[in-house]
Design an enzyme around this catalytic site. Structure first.
Site, mmCIF file in Angstrom:
data_model
loop_
_atom_site.group_PDB
_atom_site.id
_atom_site.type_symbol
_atom_site.label_atom_id
_atom_site.label_comp_id
_atom_site.label_asym_id
_atom_site.label_seq_id
_atom_site.Cartn_x
_atom_site.Cartn_y
_atom_site.Cartn_z
ATOM 1 N N LYS A 121 0.745 -1.493 0.098
ATOM 2 C CA LYS A 121 -0.657 -0.079 0.164
ATOM 3 C C LYS A 121 0.994 1.268 0.242
ATOM 4 O O LYS A 121 1.072 1.888 -0.786
ATOM 5 C CB LYS A 121 -0.506 0.118 1.153
ATOM 6 C CG LYS A 121 -1.810 -0.714 0.910
ATOM 7 C CD LYS A 121 -2.679 -0.843 2.204
ATOM 8 C CE LYS A 121 -2.024 -1.530 3.631
ATOM 9 N NZ LYS A 121 -1.731 -3.031 3.892
ATOM 10 N N THR A 122 1.823 1.008 0.969
ATOM 11 C CA THR A 122 2.562 2.605 0.905
ATOM 12 C C THR A 122 3.167 2.955 -0.039
ATOM 13 O O THR A 122 3.128 3.966 -0.791
ATOM 14 C CB THR A 122 3.661 2.065 2.077
ATOM 15 O OG1 THR A 122 3.188 2.601 3.406
ATOM 16 C CG2 THR A 122 4.609 3.427 2.269
ATOM 17 N N GLU A 165 -3.631 6.454 1.411
ATOM 18 C CA GLU A 165 -3.749 5.001 1.644
ATOM 19 C C GLU A 165 -4.804 4.189 2.296
ATOM 20 O O GLU A 165 -5.025 4.591 3.231
ATOM 21 C CB GLU A 165 -1.971 4.319 2.212
ATOM 22 C CG GLU A 165 -1.855 2.869 3.206
ATOM 23 C CD GLU A 165 -0.122 3.188 3.701
ATOM 24 O OE1 GLU A 165 -0.649 2.129 4.437
ATOM 25 O OE2 GLU A 165 0.995 3.829 3.231
#
Length: 473
Positions: A121-122, A165
């Site tokens: 995600k990051t 995110e």
């Protein structure tokens, strides 16, 4: 971008303001003109960055830290019910707002891309934030790590796009209603909150259900993501874009060519995948400035999401080349005595394997030495064996005690679960209880040309500079 300070958040107080998610929201509110305050357990670079924006940051938790005129208190799921500032908020009648609700209010009125998945995600959110900024679109963004270029995890931009995110760990991502959602992968994790894969899928389905009519779901090649796509395919008002290396992918990865600590990636977009008149069918080649197949897949997912927001794919691909990394995602910390030290946030076996394979390829004939710190007792209890098996990809590993974070110990759950599994898998592992001893141990093991990887979601990241200092002596 039109959004200003959400109602009742003009004087917010954040409990645990130094956390990755909390600090990002605090930064955006401060940049929008709110009078932001908060507290954290210890001093940090994040606290200093917040103070530079005019935020009041208290160290330690105490009832008097909460101002009488605070308009709300923002908390994450990690804040315990007996926190003195939370108790003071109840006495004063100050509304308590969960982090996810605060972030959702900041995204209101923008074209939103939310990036979800058990892993990646990051990185993917960061790739989008950098690429959109490179194109002059001035996005707002909230990320779980600091971008290598701007050095921050959040920003209020004047553009029309907000990239965020979306965290599934406590189901908080179900609060968002993104125009485009990315789901990179779906696996069982966060065992304190999810008891089965059925619960995980139900949670992700609830997240997808919040995508408005006419929105888009971008799914990665992971089997769990494809299963999710199949479960939500009944929605005729939802466009599903599949990313991967298989022939059926709408954004197909044709080639990934490793080149040291970078990769060259070639993709093609099926006709109709891009909106706003962007043509599909052609091939696009661009550079990803981090090694590993999984990062190439993250970049392709970012490309797909941007194309669905009306950005020309070729322009976005070129802008993705500007991404130079994010803190703790195979981040080069430095080199000393011919030894490179790299930091990884990987803490789930799938992430560990992906990063170790990437570093194994980058190392070539050189040795790969790993310092691994398990994260959470519950995760180690469920996945310790798989963590140990992943460490077999390294030439040698030091395994630290479990970093507890928000959890209390579980009887019988220690790093031994990992070291035993690693040894059984043929790995060379050494348990180390004293973290202070690690720099000296690594300096004694490492030779010029070796790569050292510090790995885990806890404070193992602090060891990188210390290892470099020890190697320099």
């Amino acid at each position: 971008m039109a959004p200003g300070i959400p109602h009742a958040m003009d004087r917010p107080h954040f409990i645990g303001i130094g956390g990755a998610g909390m600090s990002g929201i605090a930064k955006i509110l401060a940049q929008r003109g709110a009078k932001v305050a908060g507290s954290d357990a210890r001093e940090s670079a994040t606290a200093e960055a917040l103070r530079a924006l005019g935020v009041t940051v208290h160290i330690g938790h105490a009832a008097e830290h909460l101002a009488d005129d605070a308009s709300c208190v923002v908390v994450s799921s990690a804040i315990r019910a007996d926190n003195p500032e939370l108790a003071r908020a109840a006495e004063l009648g100050v509304p308590v707002v969960h982090r996810s609700d605060a972030l959702a209010s900041l995204m209101h009125g923008a074209g939103t891309i939310a990036v979800a998945g058990t892993h990646g995600k990051t990185t993917t959110t960061s790739m989008l934030a950098v690429a959109l900024s490179e194109l002059g679109l001035d996005p707002s963004y909230a990320i779980g790590g600091d971008l290598a270029g701007p050095g921050t995890n959040a920003r209020h931009g004047e553009g029309e796009i907000f990239v965020a995110e979306a965290d599934e760990s406590d189901r908080s991502f179900q609060k968002y209603d993104p125009d485009v959602a990315i789901v990179l992968n779906v696996e069982l994790d966060h065992h304190a909150n999810y008891a089965s894969m059925d619960e995980i899928y139900e949670s992700f389905e609830a997240f997808v259900a919040k995508i408005p009519q006419g929105g888009t779901l971008v799914v990665g090649e992971h089997s769990g993501a494809r299963e999710l796509a199949a479960r939500v395919a009944v929605r005729e008002d939802l466009t599903i874009v599949r990313v991967g290396e298989d022939e059926a992918a709408d954004v197909r990865i044709l080639a990934i060519r490793p080149n040291g600590m970078t990769s060259e990636v070639t993709v093609s977009l099926a006709e109709g995948t891009a909106t706003g008149g962007g043509a599909g069918g052609g091939e696009i080649t661009f550079t990803v400035s981090v090694p590993g197949r999984h990062y190439a897949h993250n970049a392709a997912a970012a490309l797909a999401a941007g194309a669905r927001m009306g950005i020309a794919p070729a322009e976005l691909a070129a802008a993705l080349t500007a991404y130079t990394g994010v803190g703790r995602r195979l981040q080069l910390k430095g080199e000393a005595a011919g030894v490179q030290v790299i930091d990884s946030y990987a803490h789930h076996p799938t992430e560990m394997t992906a990063d170790l394979e990437a570093m194994r390829a980058a190392a070539g004939d050189r040795r790969l030495l790993v310092v691994f710190q398990p994260h959470l007792f519950s995760r180690t209890q469920e996945l310790g064996s798989e963590m140990g098996q992943a460490l077999a990809l390294a030439d040698a590993s030091l395994v630290l005690d479990i970093y507890p974070a928000r959890e209390d110990p579980i009887p019988g759950v220690t790093s031994v679960l990992i070291t035993d599994a690693a040894t059984a898998a043929g790995a060379r592992v050494t348990p180390v209880s004293d973290k202070k001893a690690v720099p000296g141990l690594i300096a004694g093991m490492a030779a010029p040309g070796d790569l050292v990887l510090t790995m885990g979601a806890g404070d193992v990241t602090d060891l990188g500079p210390r290892i470099l200092a020890h190697l320099s002596d």
